[in-house]
Design an enzyme around this catalytic site. Sequence first.
Site, short mmCIF file in Angstrom:
data_model
loop_
_atom_site.label_atom_id
_atom_site.label_comp_id
_atom_site.label_asym_id
_atom_site.label_seq_id
_atom_site.Cartn_x
_atom_site.Cartn_y
_atom_site.Cartn_z
N GLU A 156 0.38 -1.21 -0.28
CA GLU A 156 -0.08 0.18 0.05
C GLU A 156 1.20 0.97 0.04
O GLU A 156 0.97 2.05 0.54
CB GLU A 156 -0.99 0.23 1.61
N ASP A 183 0.96 -8.74 2.86
CA ASP A 183 -0.34 -8.81 2.72
C ASP A 183 -0.60 -9.60 2.70
O ASP A 183 -1.35 -9.67 1.82
CB ASP A 183 -0.75 -7.35 3.76
N ASN A 208 -4.00 -11.36 3.17
CA ASN A 208 -5.08 -11.35 3.29
C ASN A 208 -5.86 -12.77 3.75
O ASN A 208 -6.41 -12.67 3.40
CB ASN A 208 -6.26 -10.39 3.06
#
Length: 588
Positions: free
Chosen positions: A325, A475, A477
């Site tokens: 991100e 990440d 998820n």
Amino acid sequence: MSLSIGRQLYLSTGLFINRLTVLAIRRNMASSVITVQSAPETNKMTVEFNYSHKGANSKQFRMERLKEEEIGQTLSRLKNSIASKFLKRKRKKNEAEQEEEEVQLKFRVNGVEVDTESKMCVSDVLKHGSEVCINEQKYQVSVNPPTAVKIDLPKSIMSGFPVFPKVQLLFANSSDCQYRWNRVHKNHHNISLSEQKEATKLLSNELMYAPTNDDIDSKLEFTCVPKCGDRSGVPVSVISKVEVEAGPGICPFETRHMFTADPTDSSSFRVMTYNILADVFADSEFTRTELYPYCAPYALSIDYRKQLLMKEILGYNADIICLQEVDEKVFMKFLLPALELNGFSGVYKMKSGKVKEGEALFYRTSKFKMISEHNIDLTDTLEEDGCRDIKEKVVKYQDVYEFYKKRKNILQVCVLESLADPQKKLCVANTHLFFHRDYSYIRVLQGVVSMRHLEMVMNSYKEKGDSISLVFCGDFNASPESALHGFLTKSQIIPGEYKLRVKDTGEEVTSFDFTHGFNLSSACGYPEYTNYVGAFQGHLDYVFVDQTLEVVSVVPAPDHELVTQHRALPSVVFPSDHIAQICVMKWK
């Protein structure tokens, strides 16, 4: 400053900016200098100087010409410009005077007269260091002078947190420039010169500066002397618009820094993975009122968060940093230059969607050098020959296939070589997989495509006899109980082992029987959570390593009481809604 004029020039810093550097050049230009901008990759040049005709007040001239234009044509244009700027005004003052005045122009270069009939190229005439006379006025030609075009300081400055200015340079190298930080009175422009002098104190000569408690309630003045090698330009100074404020106190990551105070030795290396929360997702009306209503709005601003992020990241003393991100602007204007200043090199891979965020990977240049990059778009790669067998199983579920094709997730892959032992190489992968909890089968597919690609990259090196290890960060998820985690750590997924149901139809996916050839484990173990927001807490972030690497130590998670002291993440002391995962490892 508007960025609408002209074409782009390539900076020596490696960045493109628009060619509205005119204001800065004009600001820096002395009346006795002819300034020439002439970037190698363009066929144009800009010439600027001040000129006074027959004792009148001097006026500024700016001419954009083709480099191959004959100097005679340039001089004819200059004569017309002089007439336009000076003679029209005379006629307006004396309407009775109708007689046109002929502009007399004597132009000499290094003592040799040049007239309007000359066929020499203007770029060959206006050489750096040449002495030029226009009538009786003497000039020195300065070609591509180092220039600080624009300097921006953050809108939030706090004691104890590093400040990194945005400096746009033209024809200058950041590493050559000279810098200065001063503490100045908060009303600097409204006090006498003697009071200014008394209140001003030199703080640092480095590009980055961390204010101290002594700076609180004062402003900071930053000065850049643009340089390129031995050439120097005109210094440019800016004063912060805000005073230095007290910081938020001890941040929980500073406690974690106790475990990373020392750099790693030559036999080991420290890896960090961190979803830093993209500004595009953090600072909006929706996030302030719906997603993170418990977080003070100012703490969601990137100007606030990036101060915490830089202090946190640097304090971990990592040798390899994988970030998710990451806004493109944050990478280019903040993370990359700031981390380069601290001994890192970095690369960026942006997602293919409209939102300009992606993954960034940094490595310490005293420990590693980058051999190659092998980045992929996880959606496009499914269509390639190397994934044909995977696609055949996916297209049996048309809804799954069509939904997968719309994803914008990517896999960033770099191969690093150890400087201590060039025989040892690392394949470092970095990703951020699809987030929605109802689409675990999409994440499984993204994991399968990722592992297929990593196998091909690793095999290409092994076939050459290289020793190469895998570090897979990101990440994901996916919780430790998820199908994706099972696939990654068990090297296979067995049909029926996990209930993978298509969200819209409820149909169970039973054809996923994929395998991979790695033996992966979670290097940072299994903390209770790595993501903690108001409506969700879970373990989503991992550093996966293969069996050729041995984990030496892991930085423990922050105390739960510290995570929840402001209810959830992010907060005034946590710059992201994720918690960085850090560990030290070595080759077996």
